[in-house]
Write a protein that holds these residues in place. Structure first.
Motif, mmCIF file in Angstrom:
data_model
loop_
_atom_site.group_PDB
_atom_site.id
_atom_site.type_symbol
_atom_site.label_atom_id
_atom_site.label_comp_id
_atom_site.label_asym_id
_atom_site.label_seq_id
_atom_site.Cartn_x
_atom_site.Cartn_y
_atom_site.Cartn_z
ATOM 1 N N GLN A 102 0.853 -1.241 -0.327
ATOM 2 C CA GLN A 102 -0.013 -0.076 0.043
ATOM 3 C C GLN A 102 0.988 0.961 0.275
ATOM 4 O OE1 GLN A 102 -3.419 0.221 -0.423
ATOM 5 N NE2 GLN A 102 -2.999 2.392 -1.154
ATOM 6 N N GLU A 103 1.569 1.238 1.051
ATOM 7 C CA GLU A 103 3.211 2.190 0.725
ATOM 8 C C GLU A 103 3.399 2.796 -0.782
ATOM 9 O OE1 GLU A 103 6.811 3.655 2.832
ATOM 10 O OE2 GLU A 103 6.312 3.066 4.162
ATOM 11 N N GLN A 104 4.126 1.782 -1.363
ATOM 12 C CA GLN A 104 4.325 1.805 -2.586
ATOM 13 C C GLN A 104 3.460 2.561 -3.605
ATOM 14 O OE1 GLN A 104 6.053 -2.455 -3.275
ATOM 15 N NE2 GLN A 104 7.952 -1.596 -3.115
ATOM 16 N N ILE A 105 1.735 2.019 -3.548
ATOM 17 C CA ILE A 105 0.876 2.217 -4.346
ATOM 18 C C ILE A 105 0.605 3.176 -4.206
ATOM 19 C CG2 ILE A 105 -1.682 2.246 -5.053
ATOM 20 C CD1 ILE A 105 -1.278 -1.271 -4.410
ATOM 21 N N GLU A 106 1.025 4.110 -3.070
ATOM 22 C CA GLU A 106 0.225 5.663 -2.332
ATOM 23 C C GLU A 106 1.325 7.010 -3.453
ATOM 24 O OE1 GLU A 106 -2.292 7.055 -1.091
ATOM 25 O OE2 GLU A 106 -3.140 5.369 -1.106
ATOM 26 N N VAL A 107 2.613 6.182 -3.122
ATOM 27 C CA VAL A 107 4.041 6.908 -3.416
ATOM 28 C C VAL A 107 3.794 7.064 -5.893
ATOM 29 C CG1 VAL A 107 6.602 6.797 -4.266
ATOM 30 C CG2 VAL A 107 5.558 5.892 -2.506
ATOM 31 N N ILE A 108 3.952 5.644 -6.217
ATOM 32 C CA ILE A 108 2.904 5.730 -7.161
ATOM 33 C C ILE A 108 2.206 6.143 -7.997
ATOM 34 C CG2 ILE A 108 2.281 4.494 -9.550
ATOM 35 C CD1 ILE A 108 3.407 1.598 -7.791
ATOM 36 N N LEU A 109 1.065 6.210 -7.596
ATOM 37 C CA LEU A 109 -0.062 7.534 -7.560
ATOM 38 C C LEU A 109 0.256 8.928 -6.897
ATOM 39 C CD1 LEU A 109 -2.928 5.196 -5.348
ATOM 40 C CD2 LEU A 109 -2.384 5.848 -7.856
ATOM 41 N N GLU A 110 0.681 9.535 -5.796
ATOM 42 C CA GLU A 110 1.287 10.722 -6.225
ATOM 43 C C GLU A 110 2.338 11.055 -7.355
ATOM 44 O OE1 GLU A 110 1.217 14.389 -4.394
ATOM 45 O OE2 GLU A 110 -0.144 13.053 -3.410
ATOM 46 N N GLU A 111 3.234 10.404 -7.458
ATOM 47 C CA GLU A 111 4.263 10.568 -9.648
ATOM 48 C C GLU A 111 3.097 11.149 -9.904
ATOM 49 O OE1 GLU A 111 6.867 11.179 -11.181
ATOM 50 O OE2 GLU A 111 6.543 11.557 -8.791
#
Length: 156
Positions: A102-111
């Motif tokens: 989930q943390e990686q997904i949040e980073v990706i979505l923010e980018e």
């Protein structure tokens, strides 16, 4: 002949693709997705001779080659996912397969929000997944997307 029995060339092609993947062994699927190497598969198959009560996914997970969630996803859910008419976003499948958290997904979505670059492309650029893994998921889940530029601006 009833229209229920007619297959279009596209639906026939989709059916052949689904049946061919559904019948592949787990190790072959994981290798095609570039989640394990040929050496890892060979080692796991050798270990399976010593431990016949363990399945290949269990051996790969115990060795740290993949996460248990990854083996479970491809054993239990992959063929069902392929047959779904309505697909979820690609990140959903990466998370279910234990490939992204989930943390990686949040980073990706923010980018993605700030640049408009596609989710999978950001995931590759961040080093979270391999481009070959992205290609495997796209080819199997979203074949119509495979030829689109990975740098396409989604907000145009």
């Amino acid at each position: 002949m009833s229209s229920l029995y007619r297959l279009t060339s596209q639906s026939y092609s989709d059916l052949r693709r689904i049946l061919s993947i559904k019948t592949k062994p787990l190790g072959e699927i994981l290798q095609e997705a570039d989640l394990i190497s040929p050496f890892q598969l060979e080692t796991a198959l050798s270990n399976q001779i010593q431990y016949p009560d363990l399945r290949i996914g269990e051996i790969l997970a115990k060795s740290g080659s993949i996460k248990p969630e990854t083996a479970d996803f491809f054993v239990r859910d992959w063929s069902k996912v392929l047959m779904e008419q309505e697909k979820n976003a690609i990140g959903y499948y990466f998370e279910r397969a234990g490939i992204l958290n989930q943390e990686q997904i949040e980073v990706i979505l923010e980018e993605q929000r700030s640049t408009g670059v596609r989710f999978g492309t950001v995931a590759v650029f961040q080093g979270f997944i391999k481009s070959t893994t992205l290609d495997f998921f796209l080819a199997n889940l979203f074949p119509q997307e495979i030829d689109k530029s990975p740098f396409i601006n989604m907000y145009r």
